[in-house]
Design an enzyme around this catalytic site. Sequence first.
Site, PDB file in Angstrom:
ATOM      1  N   SER A  87       8.211  -5.849-115.195  1.00 47.13           N
ATOM      2  CA  SER A  87       7.741  -7.095-114.583  1.00 47.13           C
ATOM      3  C   SER A  87       8.533  -7.333-113.315  1.00 47.13           C
ATOM      4  O   SER A  87       9.757  -7.487-113.355  1.00 47.13           O
ATOM      5  CB  SER A  87       7.963  -8.262-115.545  1.00 47.13           C
ATOM      6  OG  SER A  87       7.938  -9.468-114.804  1.00 47.13           O
TER       7      SER A  87
ATOM      8  N   HIS B  73       3.731  -4.745-113.975  1.00 46.83           N
ATOM      9  CA  HIS B  73       3.317  -6.060-114.479  1.00 46.83           C
ATOM     10  C   HIS B  73       3.626  -7.125-113.413  1.00 46.83           C
ATOM     11  O   HIS B  73       4.756  -7.235-112.946  1.00 46.83           O
ATOM     12  CB  HIS B  73       4.079  -6.348-115.767  1.00 46.83           C
ATOM     13  CG  HIS B  73       3.671  -7.599-116.462  1.00 46.83           C
ATOM     14  ND1 HIS B  73       2.579  -7.676-117.294  1.00 46.83           N
ATOM     15  CD2 HIS B  73       4.216  -8.849-116.462  1.00 46.83           C
ATOM     16  CE1 HIS B  73       2.469  -8.906-117.784  1.00 46.83           C
ATOM     17  NE2 HIS B  73       3.453  -9.641-117.290  1.00 46.83           N
TER      18      HIS B  73
ATOM     19  N   MET C 278       1.945 -17.232-111.356  1.00 42.51           N
ATOM     20  CA  MET C 278       2.162 -18.577-111.920  1.00 42.51           C
ATOM     21  C   MET C 278       1.794 -19.641-110.893  1.00 42.51           C
ATOM     22  O   MET C 278       2.083 -19.478-109.701  1.00 42.51           O
ATOM     23  CB  MET C 278       3.633 -18.743-112.300  1.00 42.51           C
ATOM     24  CG  MET C 278       4.150 -17.659-113.234  1.00 42.51           C
ATOM     25  SD  MET C 278       5.812 -18.042-113.794  1.00 42.51           S
ATOM     26  CE  MET C 278       6.232 -16.528-114.665  1.00 42.51           C
TER      27      MET C 278
ATOM     28  N   HIS D 143      -0.934 -10.687-114.783  1.00 43.73           N
ATOM     29  CA  HIS D 143      -0.865 -11.653-115.882  1.00 43.73           C
ATOM     30  C   HIS D 143      -1.035 -13.044-115.266  1.00 43.73           C
ATOM     31  O   HIS D 143      -0.117 -13.562-114.631  1.00 43.73           O
ATOM     32  CB  HIS D 143       0.504 -11.468-116.564  1.00 43.73           C
ATOM     33  CG  HIS D 143       0.830 -12.472-117.622  1.00 43.73           C
ATOM     34  ND1 HIS D 143       2.097 -12.610-118.153  1.00 43.73           N
ATOM     35  CD2 HIS D 143       0.068 -13.394-118.265  1.00 43.73           C
ATOM     36  CE1 HIS D 143       2.105 -13.557-119.068  1.00 43.73           C
ATOM     37  NE2 HIS D 143       0.891 -14.063-119.143  1.00 43.73           N
TER      38      HIS D 143
ATOM     39  N   MET E  29      -1.031 -16.738-115.216  1.00 39.43           N
ATOM     40  CA  MET E  29      -0.563 -17.955-115.895  1.00 39.43           C
ATOM     41  C   MET E  29      -0.966 -19.112-115.007  1.00 39.43           C
ATOM     42  O   MET E  29      -0.147 -19.770-114.355  1.00 39.43           O
ATOM     43  CB  MET E  29       0.957 -17.876-116.103  1.00 39.43           C
ATOM     44  CG  MET E  29       1.364 -16.909-117.204  1.00 39.43           C
ATOM     45  SD  MET E  29       3.090 -16.402-117.097  1.00 39.43           S
ATOM     46  CE  MET E  29       2.935 -15.056-115.935  1.00 39.43           C
TER      47      MET E  29
ATOM     48  N   MET F 185       2.776 -13.069-126.137  1.00 42.18           N
ATOM     49  CA  MET F 185       3.970 -13.610-125.472  1.00 42.18           C
ATOM     50  C   MET F 185       5.073 -13.770-126.515  1.00 42.18           C
ATOM     51  O   MET F 185       4.876 -14.431-127.538  1.00 42.18           O
ATOM     52  CB  MET F 185       3.689 -14.980-124.844  1.00 42.18           C
ATOM     53  CG  MET F 185       2.819 -14.975-123.599  1.00 42.18           C
ATOM     54  SD  MET F 185       3.361 -13.900-122.265  1.00 42.18           S
ATOM     55  CE  MET F 185       4.989 -14.524-121.888  1.00 42.18           C
TER      56      MET F 185
ATOM     57  N   ASP G 186       5.335  -9.263-124.137  1.00 40.34           N
ATOM     58  CA  ASP G 186       5.939  -9.750-122.892  1.00 40.34           C
ATOM     59  C   ASP G 186       6.956 -10.848-123.197  1.00 40.34           C
ATOM     60  O   ASP G 186       6.595 -11.902-123.725  1.00 40.34           O
ATOM     61  CB  ASP G 186       4.811 -10.295-121.997  1.00 40.34           C
ATOM     62  CG  ASP G 186       5.282 -10.738-120.626  1.00 40.34           C
ATOM     63  OD1 ASP G 186       6.469 -10.572-120.297  1.00 40.34           O
ATOM     64  OD2 ASP G 186       4.429 -11.262-119.870  1.00 40.34           O
TER      65      ASP G 186
HETATM   66  C1  DX5 Z   1       7.277 -14.758-118.424  1.00 31.95           C
HETATM   67  C2  DX5 Z   1       6.594 -13.564-117.822  1.00 31.95           C
HETATM   68  C3  DX5 Z   1       7.236 -12.284-118.128  1.00 31.95           C
HETATM   69  C4  DX5 Z   1       8.663 -12.145-117.644  1.00 31.95           C
HETATM   70  C5  DX5 Z   1       9.378 -11.300-118.673  1.00 31.95           C
HETATM   71  O1  DX5 Z   1       6.467 -15.857-118.249  1.00 31.95           O
HETATM   72  O2  DX5 Z   1       5.249 -13.479-118.259  1.00 31.95           O
HETATM   73  O3  DX5 Z   1       6.462 -11.186-117.676  1.00 31.95           O
HETATM   74  O4  DX5 Z   1       8.796 -11.567-116.396  1.00 31.95           O
HETATM   75  O5  DX5 Z   1      10.695 -11.261-118.317  1.00 31.95           O
HETATM   76  P1  DX5 Z   1      11.836 -10.755-119.286  1.00 31.95           P
HETATM   77  O6  DX5 Z   1      11.536  -9.340-119.626  1.00 31.95           O
HETATM   78  O7  DX5 Z   1      13.047 -10.919-118.432  1.00 31.95           O
HETATM   79  O8  DX5 Z   1      11.831 -11.669-120.482  1.00 31.95           O
HETATM   80 ZN    ZN Z   2       4.115 -11.593-117.814  1.00 33.77          ZN
END
Ligand code: DX5
Ligand code: ZN
Length: 224
Positions: free
Chosen positions: A7, A32, A36, A65, A67, A136, A174
Amino acid sequence: MIELAPSILSADFARLGEQVHAATEGGASVIHVDIMDGHFVPNLTIGPPVVKSLRKATELPLDCHLMIENPDEFIPIFADAGADWISVHQEACRHLNRTLHLIKSHNCQAGVVINPATPVETLSEVLDIVDYVLVMSVNPGFGGQQFIVSTLHKMRRLAEIRSQRRLTYRIEVDGGVAHDTVADVVRAGAEILVAGNAIFGKGDPKKNAQELLKAATEAALQKV
Ligand code: DX5
Ligand code: ZN
């Protein structure tokens, strides 16, 4: 087969191309991208121009992804910018079936995401439409959060349903995936592993990716 999807949320945005290349050399096979909007989640990140630049910087599939509160409005824009996979939150979609078909109509792989508080059962009517389900394992919004152990049973349940119903979706996880949690998620059935902090948080992304993938592959072999 286990796939590692770094990510970029935890990457150095001023050196994004370089960091993506390093993770790729370490064995990453998907990138990834966390989108947001500051409404669905309490954080703002990146938009279509960054996806467009990444498209030129890597040949790996871009796993976007979303959000965001109004995914239907932005799916065509992210697809045009170069997204290969697009996932939407069950919690954000009033007409989930329509939204998933919209993703497919843009020739992208369609994924559905559930937050830690959302049960797998809410997906029963769309599991035959999606290419992947993203569980998640933290509340979305930020990188570097602690893995929520109680989400593991949802990965196991999704693997069970898949074999019972003879479906083909893949299971992605994730949030908080790192050395101390990777074996558990793989044993629970996760196949696509998103990791931000564990890859880009400190040290060399190439080495971090190699080590995480090695631990994941070992856990997958033990599973059999
Ligand atoms: C959180 C994201 C993740 C995030 C994961 O809302 O969707 O993709 O980047 O990060 P780590 O691996 O640091 O938990
Ligand atoms: Zn994510």
